[in-house]
Enzyme design. Structure first.
Site, PDB file in Angstrom:
ATOM      1  N   TYR A  22       0.869  -1.175   0.000  1.00 45.30           N
ATOM      2  CA  TYR A  22       0.000   0.000   0.000  1.00 45.30           C
ATOM      3  C   TYR A  22       0.908   1.228   0.000  1.00 45.30           C
ATOM      4  CZ  TYR A  22      -3.471   3.446   1.549  1.00 45.30           C
ATOM      5  OH  TYR A  22      -4.281   4.548   1.642  1.00 45.30           O
ATOM      6  N   ASP A  54      -2.261  -1.234  -4.071  1.00 43.30           N
ATOM      7  CA  ASP A  54      -2.607   0.139  -4.396  1.00 43.30           C
ATOM      8  C   ASP A  54      -1.299   0.920  -4.450  1.00 43.30           C
ATOM      9  OD1 ASP A  54      -3.390   2.756  -4.525  1.00 43.30           O
ATOM     10  OD2 ASP A  54      -4.583   2.737  -2.684  1.00 43.30           O
TER      11      ASP A  54
END
Length: 258
Positions: free
Chosen positions: A105, A144
């Site tokens: 992330y 992400d």
């Protein structure tokens, strides 16, 4: 072998919006989460047949990652490189016989770009880390990554130039990673596909009109590209401001051709 990645923007909220139904239906061999937003013991997920690995942020309700895997890895590591102290819970690495899985992330540069400097330092460390792993065995990096790499990867590139997630610097870091021996799985298979996004603002009717960004990725070692069967974006799956993405590779945990 099927792998799924999803920024759930809070796993507790996502579970209330149908996460488990999707999880069971997709039946992934490895399922990666970002932005879990919880601490240890704040949720219990009964996922039969899966080993669970969680990296919690120190700050409550912030960041965090998790991986659910059918095959138990040889090792599990949290953080980048030799750094096991990772207060934001952003990285989990699982080592299997024939590859490394790195669930990430990436830090957001923030709207005013206040965190861009930190973001770029973090990107450099991540790239070095992935290159070190890639010297040992192939790498599957997913998550992400908080950047739309090319203009094709967001609805309004002209209006967003210089904005967080579409700065020259952030896009350049992605280019450096790909040039270092990695492949964007989706663009490898679909180099010209438009309207393919993984994140939408919560503003009214933005998702309905598909005004989005592609900022979630499976980045794989170039030597794995020949094993890539498919790369999908499951934009119809709700429950978060991001949607799940999936790749399929030709072989299993113990048999990946390189």
């Amino acid at each position: 072998m099927k792998l799924v990645s999803w920024n759930v923007n809070g796993i507790r909220a996502c579970v209330k919006k149908g996460f488990l139904d999707y999880f069971k239906t997709v039946d992934a061999d490895i399922f990666c989460l970002q932005e879990t937003k919880l601490q240890q013991d704040q949720i219990t997920l009964e996922l039969d047949g899966y080993h669970q690995y969680w990296n919690y942020a120190t700050k409550k309700g912030y960041s965090g990652t998790a991986v659910f895997t059918k095959s138990e890895p040889l090792t599990a590591k949290y953080g980048i490189g030799t750094n096991d102290e990772e207060p934001e819970g952003r990285v989990i690495t699982l080592e299997y016989e024939t590859f490394y899985l790195v669930n990430v992330y990436t830090p957001n540069a923030k709207r005013d770009l206040a965190r861009l400097g930190y973001r770029l330092e973090w990107e450099e460390e991540l790239r070095k880390y992935c290159l070190e792993l890639n010297e040992v065995k192939p790498v599957i990096l997913c998550g992400d990554l908080n950047v739309a790499h090319q203009e094709i990867d967001l609805k309004n590139p002209k209006g967003n130039k210089g904005n967080s997630g579409f700065t020259i610097e952030e896009r350049g870091e992605m280019t450096k990673l790909l040039d270092a021996g990695f492949v964007d799985s989706f663009r490898y298979l679909f180099p010209e596909r438009t309207e393919a996004y993984t994140w939408w603002s919560y503003m009214s009717k933005v998702r309905e009109r598909n005004i989005g960004w592609r900022i979630d990725y499976f980045i794989i070692s170039a030597k794995l590209a020949s094993s890539l069967i498919d790369s999908q974006i499951h934009a119809d799956i709700l429950g978060s401001d991001h949607c799940p993405i999936m790749i399929e590779l030709e072989h299993s945990f113990k048999n990946i051709s390189v």
